[in-house]
Design a protein around this motif. Structure first.
Motif, PDB file in Angstrom:
ATOM      1  N   SER A  41      51.074  47.278  32.353  1.00  0.00           N
ATOM      2  CA  SER A  41      50.158  46.227  32.804  1.00  0.00           C
ATOM      3  C   SER A  41      50.697  45.519  34.038  1.00  0.00           C
ATOM      4  O   SER A  41      49.937  45.174  34.958  1.00  0.00           O
ATOM      5  CB  SER A  41      49.907  45.226  31.680  1.00  0.00           C
ATOM      6  OG  SER A  41      49.004  45.746  30.722  1.00  0.00           O
ATOM      7  N   THR A  54      49.898  47.467  37.148  1.00  0.00           N
ATOM      8  CA  THR A  54      48.526  47.345  37.656  1.00  0.00           C
ATOM      9  C   THR A  54      48.375  46.166  38.601  1.00  0.00           C
ATOM     10  O   THR A  54      47.444  46.134  39.423  1.00  0.00           O
ATOM     11  CB  THR A  54      47.495  47.170  36.517  1.00  0.00           C
ATOM     12  OG1 THR A  54      47.663  45.888  35.901  1.00  0.00           O
ATOM     13  CG2 THR A  54      47.597  48.272  35.489  1.00  0.00           C
ATOM     14  N   MET A  61      44.445  46.133  39.294  1.00  0.00           N
ATOM     15  CA  MET A  61      43.890  44.968  38.612  1.00  0.00           C
ATOM     16  C   MET A  61      43.437  43.900  39.599  1.00  0.00           C
ATOM     17  O   MET A  61      42.315  43.401  39.488  1.00  0.00           O
ATOM     18  CB  MET A  61      44.901  44.412  37.598  1.00  0.00           C
ATOM     19  CG  MET A  61      44.371  43.232  36.774  1.00  0.00           C
ATOM     20  SD  MET A  61      42.948  43.629  35.749  1.00  0.00           S
ATOM     21  CE  MET A  61      41.764  42.396  36.308  1.00  0.00           C
ATOM     22  N   CYS A  67      39.180  47.769  35.578  1.00  0.00           N
ATOM     23  CA  CYS A  67      39.809  46.457  35.759  1.00  0.00           C
ATOM     24  C   CYS A  67      38.789  45.417  36.217  1.00  0.00           C
ATOM     25  O   CYS A  67      38.952  44.222  35.942  1.00  0.00           O
ATOM     26  CB  CYS A  67      40.954  46.559  36.752  1.00  0.00           C
ATOM     27  SG  CYS A  67      42.427  47.371  36.076  1.00  0.00           S
ATOM     28  N   ILE A  98      37.511  43.688  33.250  1.00  0.00           N
ATOM     29  CA  ILE A  98      38.410  42.606  32.852  1.00  0.00           C
ATOM     30  C   ILE A  98      38.208  41.392  33.745  1.00  0.00           C
ATOM     31  O   ILE A  98      38.135  40.247  33.277  1.00  0.00           O
ATOM     32  CB  ILE A  98      39.875  43.076  32.930  1.00  0.00           C
ATOM     33  CG1 ILE A  98      40.135  44.196  31.926  1.00  0.00           C
ATOM     34  CG2 ILE A  98      40.835  41.907  32.689  1.00  0.00           C
ATOM     35  CD1 ILE A  98      41.517  44.817  32.041  1.00  0.00           C
ATOM     36  N   PHE A 132      37.481  46.650  27.016  1.00  0.00           N
ATOM     37  CA  PHE A 132      37.802  45.603  27.979  1.00  0.00           C
ATOM     38  C   PHE A 132      36.749  44.495  28.033  1.00  0.00           C
ATOM     39  O   PHE A 132      37.012  43.438  28.589  1.00  0.00           O
ATOM     40  CB  PHE A 132      37.972  46.199  29.367  1.00  0.00           C
ATOM     41  CG  PHE A 132      39.291  46.888  29.602  1.00  0.00           C
ATOM     42  CD1 PHE A 132      40.371  46.721  28.749  1.00  0.00           C
ATOM     43  CD2 PHE A 132      39.454  47.723  30.708  1.00  0.00           C
ATOM     44  CE1 PHE A 132      41.589  47.348  28.981  1.00  0.00           C
ATOM     45  CE2 PHE A 132      40.666  48.351  30.952  1.00  0.00           C
ATOM     46  CZ  PHE A 132      41.735  48.168  30.086  1.00  0.00           C
ATOM     47  N   PRO A 166      45.571  45.335  31.191  1.00  0.00           N
ATOM     48  CA  PRO A 166      45.006  46.355  32.080  1.00  0.00           C
ATOM     49  C   PRO A 166      45.812  47.642  32.124  1.00  0.00           C
ATOM     50  O   PRO A 166      45.319  48.671  32.595  1.00  0.00           O
ATOM     51  CB  PRO A 166      45.006  45.664  33.451  1.00  0.00           C
ATOM     52  CG  PRO A 166      46.098  44.640  33.348  1.00  0.00           C
ATOM     53  CD  PRO A 166      46.054  44.160  31.936  1.00  0.00           C
TER      54      PRO A 166
END
Length: 348
Positions: A144, A147, A152, A181, A184, A210, A313
């Motif tokens: 994560s 990302t 992200m 992403c 998110i 997500f 993510p």
């Protein structure tokens, strides 16, 4: 040191290079811990976009090994996000929050993250410090954090550019890492309904996890009809274009409601905007977006969201590879055997 090297479409290999050294007082040398393959890399890997042979990669996290004498915000041993942007943090453009367009950044150092070491310029303005050291984090957390170097923040940038706000209905084009992403990102900004355009079961499953609420598998005119059906004929409050293909861009411009914004972060390929510009004008639809403000969004919201477990993510990485297997990492993304490829370079 070893680094990935692009030879020609479909061909990437590992080559040996001299370890980079400090060249400017604002530089740092970073030992890369994790890197990854970006969906935008597939344009030249597939031969759609021309690229000269050279070192590759623009997403990574790592440890600062040496430091220029005018770097003040970091020290040797710091664990950092290495964004694809290289903003100085001091010019008017960086201060406005658009470090991807910093006039003091250079394209010459935008490759080379898929290697054991990397020379990062404008360290004080560009890098983002991660608390602690790599061993403090699980493999999932490291994924994560990786990302946050591009995918992200780019997905989040699409949502910000589109002006996503509380209770909005959002449509997202592109079901790769950035589009996922963006789901998110839209959820973080309060979207109530998130419509994902996808026809691949592994990606639709992750989109739903997500926060996506609806999946549309159709394309082009059929996709427009489905979006209008779901939005009572009005279109979406915000549209996030995360693919850059002719089909996705042209469809995105037809599903925005009057007064909406289209946030685009997919690099456009073979897109002719002209047939749609008059319609966008008369419907008060905004077309905005571009290179993501990586450092800005990481510092303002995304790093804390990852650290406190609010978002994860790193799930966009569905396979991990050693650096020596980098060509396979590219091939598997190209052939949709993985959503996004993570490269394990070192343990810090």
């Amino acid at each position: 040191m070893k680094s990935a090297y692009f030879i020609k479409p479909g061909k990437v290999e590992i080559r040996n290079f001299s370890k980079p050294e400090i060249e400017e007082s604002t530089d740092v040398i970073i030992k890369i811990v994790r890197a990854c393959v970006c969906g935008s890399d597939l344009w030249w890997f597939r031969g759609i976009t021309k690229r000269e042979p050279g070192v590759i990669g623009h997403e990574a996290i790592g440890i600062i090994e040496s430091i220029g004498n005018t770097v003040h915000n970091f020290k040797v041993g710091d664990f950092v996000i290495v964004p694809f942007t290289h903003g100085c943090g001091q010019c008017a453009i960086c201060k406005a929050g658009f470090e991807a367009n910093c006039p003091n950044a250079t394209e010459a150092v935008s490759g080379g993250y898929q290697g054991e070491y990397y020379r990062a310029i404008n360290a004080d303005g560009a890098l983002v410090k991660i608390p602690g050291k790599p061993s403090d984090y699980s493999e999932n957390q490291l994924a994560s954090l990786t990302t946050l170097s591009d995918v992200m923040p780019t997905g989040f940038h699409a949502a910000k550019a589109a002006g996503v706000k509380n209770k909005d209905t959002v449509v997202i084009f592109g079901d790769g890492g950035v589009g996922l992403c963006a789901v998110i990102g839209a959820k973080l900004l309060g979207a109530k309904r998130i419509i994902m355009m996808s026809r691949h079961s592994d990606r639709t499953a992750l989109a739903l996890e997500f926060g996506a609420t609806d999946i549309i598998k159709e394309r082009d005119e059929a996709a427009v009809k489905q979006v209008l059906l779901l939005t009572k004929g009005l279109g979406a409050d915000a549209v996030l274009e995360c693919a850059g293909t002719k089909s996705s861009v042209e469809t995105a411009m037809q599903v925005a409601r009057a007064g909406a914004n289209i946030g685009r972060v997919g690099v456009p390929h073979e897109v002719d905007y002209n047939p749609y510009m008059t319609n966008l004008f008369f419907r008060n639809i905004g077309l905005t977006g571009g290179g993501a403000s990586v450092s800005r969004w990481d510092k303002e919201i995304l790093l804390n969201a990852v650290l406190n477990g609010e978002i994860n993510p790193g799930k966009v990485f569905t396979h991990t590879y050693e650096l020596d297997d980098v060509e396979q990492a590219y091939k598997d993304m190209d052939e949709r055997r993985t959503i996004k490829s993570l490269l394990r370079i070192s343990e810090g």
